[in-house]
Design a protein around this motif. Sequence first.
Motif, PDB file in Angstrom:
ATOM      1  N   ARG A  64       0.833  -1.205   0.000  1.00  0.00           N
ATOM      2  CA  ARG A  64       0.000   0.000   0.000  1.00  0.00           C
ATOM      3  C   ARG A  64       0.869   1.257   0.000  1.00  0.00           C
ATOM      4  O   ARG A  64       0.653   2.178  -0.783  1.00  0.00           O
ATOM      5  N   ARG A  65       1.878   1.272   0.864  1.00  0.00           N
ATOM      6  CA  ARG A  65       2.763   2.437   0.930  1.00  0.00           C
ATOM      7  C   ARG A  65       3.559   2.608  -0.360  1.00  0.00           C
ATOM      8  O   ARG A  65       3.776   3.731  -0.818  1.00  0.00           O
ATOM      9  N   GLY A  66       3.969   1.499  -0.945  1.00  0.00           N
ATOM     10  CA  GLY A  66       4.709   1.558  -2.201  1.00  0.00           C
ATOM     11  C   GLY A  66       3.860   2.128  -3.322  1.00  0.00           C
ATOM     12  O   GLY A  66       4.331   2.937  -4.123  1.00  0.00           O
ATOM     13  N   ALA A  67       2.612   1.717  -3.376  1.00  0.00           N
ATOM     14  CA  ALA A  67       1.700   2.234  -4.404  1.00  0.00           C
ATOM     15  C   ALA A  67       1.459   3.732  -4.209  1.00  0.00           C
ATOM     16  O   ALA A  67       1.403   4.494  -5.178  1.00  0.00           O
ATOM     17  N   GLU A  68       1.337   4.152  -2.958  1.00  0.00           N
ATOM     18  CA  GLU A  68       1.143   5.579  -2.676  1.00  0.00           C
ATOM     19  C   GLU A  68       2.384   6.378  -3.072  1.00  0.00           C
ATOM     20  O   GLU A  68       2.275   7.461  -3.648  1.00  0.00           O
ATOM     21  N   ALA A  69       3.556   5.836  -2.788  1.00  0.00           N
ATOM     22  CA  ALA A  69       4.797   6.512  -3.177  1.00  0.00           C
ATOM     23  C   ALA A  69       4.897   6.612  -4.698  1.00  0.00           C
ATOM     24  O   ALA A  69       5.294   7.653  -5.235  1.00  0.00           O
ATOM     25  N   GLU A  70       4.523   5.544  -5.398  1.00  0.00           N
ATOM     26  CA  GLU A  70       4.516   5.564  -6.875  1.00  0.00           C
ATOM     27  C   GLU A  70       3.576   6.652  -7.378  1.00  0.00           C
ATOM     28  O   GLU A  70       3.913   7.398  -8.303  1.00  0.00           O
ATOM     29  N   ARG A  71       2.408   6.726  -6.780  1.00  0.00           N
ATOM     30  CA  ARG A  71       1.422   7.714  -7.186  1.00  0.00           C
ATOM     31  C   ARG A  71       1.974   9.132  -6.998  1.00  0.00           C
ATOM     32  O   ARG A  71       1.833   9.990  -7.860  1.00  0.00           O
TER      33      ARG A  71
END
Length: 93
Positions: free
Chosen positions: A8-15
């Motif tokens: 979840r945190r990785g996806a948010e960072a990507e975003r």
Amino acid sequence: MDTQEEIRRGAEAERLLENPLLQECFAKIRDGILQAMQDSAFGDDKTHHHLVIALQLAGQIEKQLKDTAATGRMAKLQLKDKSFGKLRAAAGF
């Protein structure tokens, strides 16, 4: 932190990294610091030192986002690999 939270945190960072506004902000900050370095008086070591620290800090913020995104991608791969291993075991391989 569990795997789902890393994903979840990785996806948010990507975003965030892909966000054009944030990209523009990082670019303007870097450009502003570099311009201030060029405009600072020759021999003004204190100002130059502070600007170098500011530039390094901006880079570290961006690096942290990239590291978090990479961790999320790795966690996602680990989860897929774990699931694939369970499938193989259930199938008798």
